[in-house]
Design a protein around this motif. Structure first.
Motif, PDB file in Angstrom:
ATOM      1  N   LEU A   1      -5.056   0.192  -4.313  1.00 48.27           N
ATOM      2  CA  LEU A   1      -4.299   0.839  -5.383  1.00 48.27           C
ATOM      3  C   LEU A   1      -3.169  -0.071  -5.853  1.00 48.27           C
ATOM      4  O   LEU A   1      -2.905  -0.182  -7.049  1.00 48.27           O
ATOM      5  CB  LEU A   1      -3.734   2.173  -4.897  1.00 48.27           C
TER       6      LEU A   1
ATOM      7  N   TRP B   1     -11.993   4.436  -7.053  1.00 48.63           N
ATOM      8  CA  TRP B   1     -11.179   5.654  -7.103  1.00 48.63           C
ATOM      9  C   TRP B   1     -12.095   6.886  -7.092  1.00 48.63           C
ATOM     10  O   TRP B   1     -11.823   7.864  -6.395  1.00 48.63           O
ATOM     11  CB  TRP B   1     -10.309   5.659  -8.358  1.00 48.63           C
TER      12      TRP B   1
ATOM     13  N   GLN C   1       0.822  -1.207   0.000  1.00 51.08           N
ATOM     14  CA  GLN C   1       0.000   0.000   0.000  1.00 51.08           C
ATOM     15  C   GLN C   1       0.859   1.260   0.000  1.00 51.08           C
ATOM     16  O   GLN C   1       0.617   2.197  -0.763  1.00 51.08           O
ATOM     17  CB  GLN C   1      -0.920   0.003   1.227  1.00 51.08           C
ATOM     18  N   GLU C   2       1.857   1.282   0.874  1.00 50.35           N
ATOM     19  CA  GLU C   2       2.676   2.476   1.021  1.00 50.35           C
ATOM     20  C   GLU C   2       3.443   2.798  -0.262  1.00 50.35           C
ATOM     21  O   GLU C   2       3.529   3.966  -0.671  1.00 50.35           O
ATOM     22  CB  GLU C   2       3.636   2.305   2.194  1.00 50.35           C
TER      23      GLU C   2
ATOM     24  N   SER D   1       2.708   1.882  -3.375  1.00 50.02           N
ATOM     25  CA  SER D   1       1.829   2.253  -4.487  1.00 50.02           C
ATOM     26  C   SER D   1       1.363   3.696  -4.354  1.00 50.02           C
ATOM     27  O   SER D   1       1.410   4.470  -5.325  1.00 50.02           O
ATOM     28  CB  SER D   1       0.630   1.302  -4.561  1.00 50.02           C
ATOM     29  N   TRP D   2       0.929   4.079  -3.147  1.00 50.49           N
ATOM     30  CA  TRP D   2       0.467   5.459  -2.952  1.00 50.49           C
ATOM     31  C   TRP D   2       1.621   6.447  -3.034  1.00 50.49           C
ATOM     32  O   TRP D   2       1.466   7.558  -3.564  1.00 50.49           O
ATOM     33  CB  TRP D   2      -0.259   5.588  -1.616  1.00 50.49           C
TER      34      TRP D   2
ATOM     35  N   ASP E   1       1.573   9.459  -5.673  1.00 53.66           N
ATOM     36  CA  ASP E   1       1.648  10.827  -5.173  1.00 53.66           C
ATOM     37  C   ASP E   1       2.895  11.534  -5.676  1.00 53.66           C
ATOM     38  O   ASP E   1       2.853  12.725  -6.011  1.00 53.66           O
ATOM     39  CB  ASP E   1       1.635  10.832  -3.646  1.00 53.66           C
TER      40      ASP E   1
ATOM     41  N   PRO F   1      -2.539  14.713  -5.686  1.00 54.19           N
ATOM     42  CA  PRO F   1      -3.109  13.481  -6.231  1.00 54.19           C
ATOM     43  C   PRO F   1      -4.472  13.734  -6.854  1.00 54.19           C
ATOM     44  O   PRO F   1      -5.261  14.545  -6.365  1.00 54.19           O
ATOM     45  CB  PRO F   1      -3.225  12.571  -4.991  1.00 54.19           C
TER      46      PRO F   1
END
Length: 218
Positions: free
Chosen positions: A88, A212, A33-34, A36-37, A41, A51
C-alpha cells in the motif's frame, strides 16, 4: 510480505530527488507499511465506516488532498518512496508523486496528456477521467479526483484510473520523443526514458488494483 524494495524512478524533474536514509531497512519498511495503512484506515473510517468503504468524512478527505497538494505530508511520503509496488505504501507513493509532478509542472503535464490522448486508440480519456478540453486546471482536477478516490471511494478504481492516466502520459512522452529525435537526440532520449517510467508506473498501479481486490496488497 513484499520482497521488491526497488525505488520507483519516475522523476521527470530535479524537484523529486527523494533521499531516504535509514540504518535499518527492515524498520523503514515496517514504518512505511504502518503509516500508509494508518492513514488509509483513519480517513476511510472517519465517518464510522471501515476500510474499503466510502464512508470517509468529506472534510477530512479535503484536508488530506490539500496537504498532499502542498508539503504537508512530504515527510510521510518520503517513508513510502522505497516501498515495493506490491505494498500500500508503494501505491500511495506513486499516487502522491503523480499529484506532485502535475502540481509542479502543470503546463508540461497537460501538454503530454493532450499529445498522449491524441495518440491513444485503446485508452479512452473517460477512463482516465480528465475533463475536456485538456488544460492544467483539468489535469490538476483529475489528480485531485484520483487522490480523493484513494480515501473516499473504491481504491482499486482509483488505482486503475491512475494507471490509465500514466499510460496516456507515456504515449505523450513517446510521441514527443519521436518528434524531437531529428532535432535534439538528447532531449528525445530523456522523453523516451520518461515514457518508460510512466509505463512502469501504469503496470505497478494496475497490479496494485488487482492486489487490493484479492486482498494481497501488503
Amino acid at each position: 510480505m513484499a520482497r521488491d524494495h526497488r525505488r520507483p524512478l519516475l522523476q521527470p524533474t530535479a524537484n523529486f530527488d527523494w533521499i531516504i536514509g535509514s540504518d535499518d531497512p527492515g524498520a523503514a519498511h515496517r514504518i512505511a507499511q504502518e503509516t500508509s495503512w494508518a492513514l488509509l484506515d483513519r480517513v476511510r473510517g472517519s465517518a464510522g465506516a471501515g476500510p474499503g468503504t466510502t464512508g470517509a468524512d468529506p472534510a477530512l478527505v479535503d484536508r488530506v488532498v490539500k496537504l498532499a497538494a502542498g508539503s504537508g505530508i512530504d515527510d510521510i511520503a518520503e517513508l513510502w518512496a522505497d516501498a515495493g509496488q506490491h505494498s500500500l505504501a508503494g501505491q500511495l507513493w506513486r499516487i502522491y508523486l503523480l499529484h506532485r509532478i502535475a502540481e509542479g509542472d502543470p503546463e508540461g503535464t497537460a501538454d503530454l496528456f493532450r499529445i498522449g490522448q491524441e495518440n491513444s486508440r485503446s485508452i479512452h480519456p473517460v477512463v482516465a477521467g480528465v475533463a475536456e478540453p485538456v488544460s492544467p486546471d483539468s489535469i490538476s482536477a483529475l489528480c485531485d479526483t484520483i487522490l480523493r478516490g484513494v480515501f473516499a471511494g473504491d481504491l482499486a478504481i482509483a488505482l486503475e484510473r491512475a494507471s490509465s492516466y500514466c499510460r496516456i502520459m507515456a504515449l505523450g512522452a513517446a510521441s514527443l520523443a519521436d518528434d524531437r529525435d531529428p532535432l535534439d537526440a538528447e532531449h528525445a532520449g530523456r522523453l523516451t526514458t520518461r515514457a518508460l517510467h510512466y509505463t512502469s508506473f501504469a503496470d505497478d498501479l494496475h497490479a496494485g488494483a488487482r492486489r487490493w481486490r484479492d486482498g494481497t496488497l501488503d
